[in-house]
Scaffold this active site. Sequence first.
Site, PDB file in Angstrom:
ATOM      1  N   ASN A 185      -7.699  -3.361  14.655  1.00  0.00           N
ATOM      2  CA  ASN A 185      -9.004  -3.631  14.228  1.00  0.00           C
ATOM      3  C   ASN A 185      -9.153  -4.953  13.205  1.00  0.00           C
ATOM      4  O   ASN A 185     -10.324  -5.288  12.730  1.00  0.00           O
ATOM      5  CB  ASN A 185     -10.054  -2.514  13.549  1.00  0.00           C
ATOM      6  N   GLU A 240     -10.060  -2.251   5.523  1.00  0.00           N
ATOM      7  CA  GLU A 240     -10.375  -2.199   6.906  1.00  0.00           C
ATOM      8  C   GLU A 240     -11.733  -3.200   7.020  1.00  0.00           C
ATOM      9  O   GLU A 240     -12.257  -3.432   6.074  1.00  0.00           O
ATOM     10  CB  GLU A 240     -10.759  -0.396   7.021  1.00  0.00           C
ATOM     11  N   HIS A 264      -7.278  -5.234  10.420  1.00  0.00           N
ATOM     12  CA  HIS A 264      -7.049  -5.026   9.107  1.00  0.00           C
ATOM     13  C   HIS A 264      -5.841  -5.552   8.645  1.00  0.00           C
ATOM     14  O   HIS A 264      -4.834  -5.713   9.272  1.00  0.00           O
ATOM     15  CB  HIS A 264      -7.251  -3.513   8.699  1.00  0.00           C
ATOM     16  N   ASP A 314       0.918  -1.132  -0.181  1.00  0.00           N
ATOM     17  CA  ASP A 314       0.010  -0.004  -0.107  1.00  0.00           C
ATOM     18  C   ASP A 314       0.796   1.403   0.064  1.00  0.00           C
ATOM     19  O   ASP A 314       2.073   1.268   0.148  1.00  0.00           O
ATOM     20  CB  ASP A 314      -0.996   0.026   1.093  1.00  0.00           C
TER      21      ASP A 314
HETATM   22  C1  F6R Z   1       1.576  -1.892   6.408  1.00  0.00           C
HETATM   23  C2  F6R Z   1      -0.162  -1.842   6.410  1.00  0.00           C
HETATM   24  C3  F6R Z   1      -0.747  -2.101   7.678  1.00  0.00           C
HETATM   25  C4  F6R Z   1      -0.075  -2.408   9.117  1.00  0.00           C
HETATM   26  C5  F6R Z   1      -0.777  -2.638  10.270  1.00  0.00           C
HETATM   27  C6  F6R Z   1       0.246  -3.004  11.603  1.00  0.00           C
HETATM   28  O1  F6R Z   1       1.736  -1.721   4.984  1.00  0.00           O
HETATM   29  O2  F6R Z   1      -0.278  -2.055   5.381  1.00  0.00           O
HETATM   30  O3  F6R Z   1      -1.765  -3.007   7.577  1.00  0.00           O
HETATM   31  O4  F6R Z   1       0.815  -3.768   8.643  1.00  0.00           O
HETATM   32  O5  F6R Z   1      -1.436  -1.519  10.375  1.00  0.00           O
HETATM   33  O6  F6R Z   1       0.764  -1.928  11.584  1.00  0.00           O
HETATM   34  P1  F6R Z   1       2.169  -2.040  12.677  1.00  0.00           P
HETATM   35  O7  F6R Z   1       3.094  -3.040  12.326  1.00  0.00           O
HETATM   36  O8  F6R Z   1       2.672  -0.418  12.807  1.00  0.00           O
HETATM   37  O9  F6R Z   1       1.598  -2.305  13.839  1.00  0.00           O
END
Ligand code: F6R
Length: 242
Positions: free
Chosen positions: A135, A142, A137, A69
């Site tokens: 959550n 989401e 995701h 992303d």
């Molecule tokens: C990152 C992404 C997100 C993160 C997720 C966890 O490219 O797409 O889905 O992997 O928000 O983030 P952290 O590892 O910072 O807790």
Amino acid sequence: MMTQGTNMDLHIVKDQAEGGRVGFQVFKDALAGGAKVLGLATGSSPITIYNELAGSQLDFSQLTSVNLDEYVGLNADHPQSYHYFMQKNLFNAKPFAHSYVPDGSNLDAAAATSQYDQIIADNPIDLQLLGLGQNGHIGFNEPGTDPESTTHKVTLTESTIAANARFFENEDEVPRYAYSMGIGSILKAKQILIVAYGEAKAKAVAAMIEGPVTPDVPASYLQTHPRVTVILDEAAASQLKH
Ligand code: F6R
């Protein structure tokens, strides 16, 4: 410790440093097995894996990377862009033959997302690394996202925008949108590695592994994938029943 779930190899590690070593081994084995395309993620969870990869003898110069992303409206050289994150945390040390990240500088969403779907189709992902949102995701998918979704434009929630504001000079600069691989795109990867640390992830981890497969928890769709490795610390694993 390693236990065998239905489709999930679950590794519970003592800290993120050990998680980095276990994750490194998953990458190393994938490369030894002929993996040519690695799907990568940003965020805090993959960092110890990237540190291990960056300091290793592994050679990525013939491989391709495809990231999950990117924020819409940020150029690749913006310090908050995911391009920049990848450059700093992995690509400077370990350049790939080709590294793809969605083009956040392209404001034409239809063009940017279909171009990225074509890149994924041309470069089928052998191993996809994921972090897990509190959550549930994965990527920027989401709760409520179509499980068959391909790359799409996502409207960031107010809480995400507020949380990101501290990284920008003023509120107007904070991205409102992102481009993300879809759940369907992620599930096409041949193998998936998901990493989660800390108490704040415990509920999402339990829902991902032991809950029903539901759009309310995008990561629960990983239960439908044949080959998933999960790395957790004890806090993140604390709400698992088995
Ligand atoms: C990152 C992404 C997100 C993160 C997720 C966890 O490219 O797409 O889905 O992997 O928000 O983030 P952290 O590892 O910072 O807790």
